[in-house]
Motif scaffolding. Structure first.
Motif, mmCIF file in Angstrom:
data_model
loop_
_atom_site.group_PDB
_atom_site.id
_atom_site.type_symbol
_atom_site.label_atom_id
_atom_site.label_comp_id
_atom_site.label_asym_id
_atom_site.label_seq_id
_atom_site.Cartn_x
_atom_site.Cartn_y
_atom_site.Cartn_z
ATOM 1 N N SER A 185 0.956 -1.032 -0.170
ATOM 2 C CA SER A 185 0.141 -0.053 -0.039
ATOM 3 C C SER A 185 0.904 1.195 0.010
ATOM 4 O O SER A 185 0.490 2.353 -0.546
ATOM 5 C CB SER A 185 -0.956 0.088 1.166
ATOM 6 N N ASP A 186 1.905 1.234 0.210
ATOM 7 C CA ASP A 186 2.989 2.546 0.462
ATOM 8 C C ASP A 186 3.619 2.522 -0.981
ATOM 9 O O ASP A 186 4.428 3.318 -0.982
ATOM 10 C CB ASP A 186 3.947 2.539 1.543
ATOM 11 N N GLY A 187 3.541 1.606 -1.926
ATOM 12 C CA GLY A 187 4.059 1.650 -3.261
ATOM 13 C C GLY A 187 5.349 1.101 -3.364
ATOM 14 O O GLY A 187 5.881 1.022 -4.616
ATOM 15 N N THR A 188 5.848 0.640 -2.435
ATOM 16 C CA THR A 188 7.203 -0.539 -2.577
ATOM 17 C C THR A 188 6.669 -1.837 -3.068
ATOM 18 O O THR A 188 5.679 -2.350 -2.607
ATOM 19 C CB THR A 188 7.909 -0.551 -0.940
ATOM 20 N N ALA A 189 7.716 -2.422 -3.665
ATOM 21 C CA ALA A 189 7.375 -3.723 -4.263
ATOM 22 C C ALA A 189 7.825 -4.715 -2.962
ATOM 23 O O ALA A 189 8.624 -4.615 -2.035
ATOM 24 C CB ALA A 189 8.492 -4.127 -5.531
ATOM 25 N N VAL A 190 7.174 -5.864 -3.084
ATOM 26 C CA VAL A 190 7.219 -6.744 -2.194
ATOM 27 C C VAL A 190 8.588 -7.619 -2.463
ATOM 28 O O VAL A 190 8.773 -7.990 -3.280
ATOM 29 C CB VAL A 190 6.067 -7.947 -1.961
ATOM 30 N N VAL A 191 9.545 -7.907 -1.280
ATOM 31 C CA VAL A 191 10.588 -8.489 -1.673
ATOM 32 C C VAL A 191 10.694 -9.946 -0.957
ATOM 33 O O VAL A 191 10.212 -9.918 0.390
ATOM 34 C CB VAL A 191 11.853 -7.829 -1.098
ATOM 35 N N PHE A 192 11.121 -10.838 -1.671
ATOM 36 C CA PHE A 192 10.892 -12.360 -1.176
ATOM 37 C C PHE A 192 12.191 -12.816 -0.889
ATOM 38 O O PHE A 192 13.339 -12.715 -1.776
ATOM 39 C CB PHE A 192 10.019 -13.398 -2.092
#
Length: 165
Positions: free
Chosen positions: A21-28
């Motif tokens: 929701s803050d615009g950052t990509a999810v890092v796995f």
């Protein structure tokens, strides 16, 4: 329900396209095979944990008696519409009572320490469970219903209070 799950699969985003929701990509995190194996070993150790082993009778009991509740009672005494209604009410009450018991008793610190709440909760659930089984035995032996001696016709909820105990 299964078809819905299969259908929903086509709408799941690829993990690389998920944005928070803050615009950052999810890092796995990437793990190697050794870490995965270590995690499996930890899960296997869980099954030798004393507290997990103490839960085993409860886990077995809760699943063992489904055959009696849904086959010996629900399947034997009721017709198809009443079995469906009975099953729906069973699971609805199970969910609602779990929510109420958890929210308004087990998660309330004002009721007492966690250990006290757990012991009291176990005693209450055990008393309800034993009471339910005593009632089921009394009902089964007082009516004489058993395999080979089912009511004919099966009980239908539309019959009114004729069969209600």
């Amino acid at each position: 329900m299964i078809a819905g799950g299969v259908f929903a699969f086509f709408f799941v985003l690829s993990p690389s396209r998920v944005i928070k929701s803050d615009g950052t990509a999810v890092v796995f995190e990437q793990t190697d095979a050794a870490e995965g194996l270590g995690e499996l070993v930890q899960v296997a150790k869980l099954f030798s944990n004393r507290y997990m082993l103490l839960l085993t009778p409860l886990i077995i009991q809760s699943n063992w008696f489904y055959a009696y509740e849904f086959g010996g009672i629900n399947g034997l005494l009721f017709d198809a519409p009443t079995r469906g209604l009975n099953s729906a009410i069973y699971w609805a009450i199970s969910g609602v009572s779990s929510y109420i018991g958890g929210t308004y008793y087990l998660d309330r610190e004002s009721v007492g320490a966690r250990r006290q709440r757990a012991i009291r909760g176990l005693l209450v659930i055990s008393a309800i469970n034993v009471g339910q089984w005593i009632y089921a035995l009394i009902y089964q032996f007082s009516t004489g219903y058993d395999k080979g001696n089912a009511p004919d016709p099966p009980i239908n909820f539309a019959d009114g209070g004729t069969f209600w105990a």
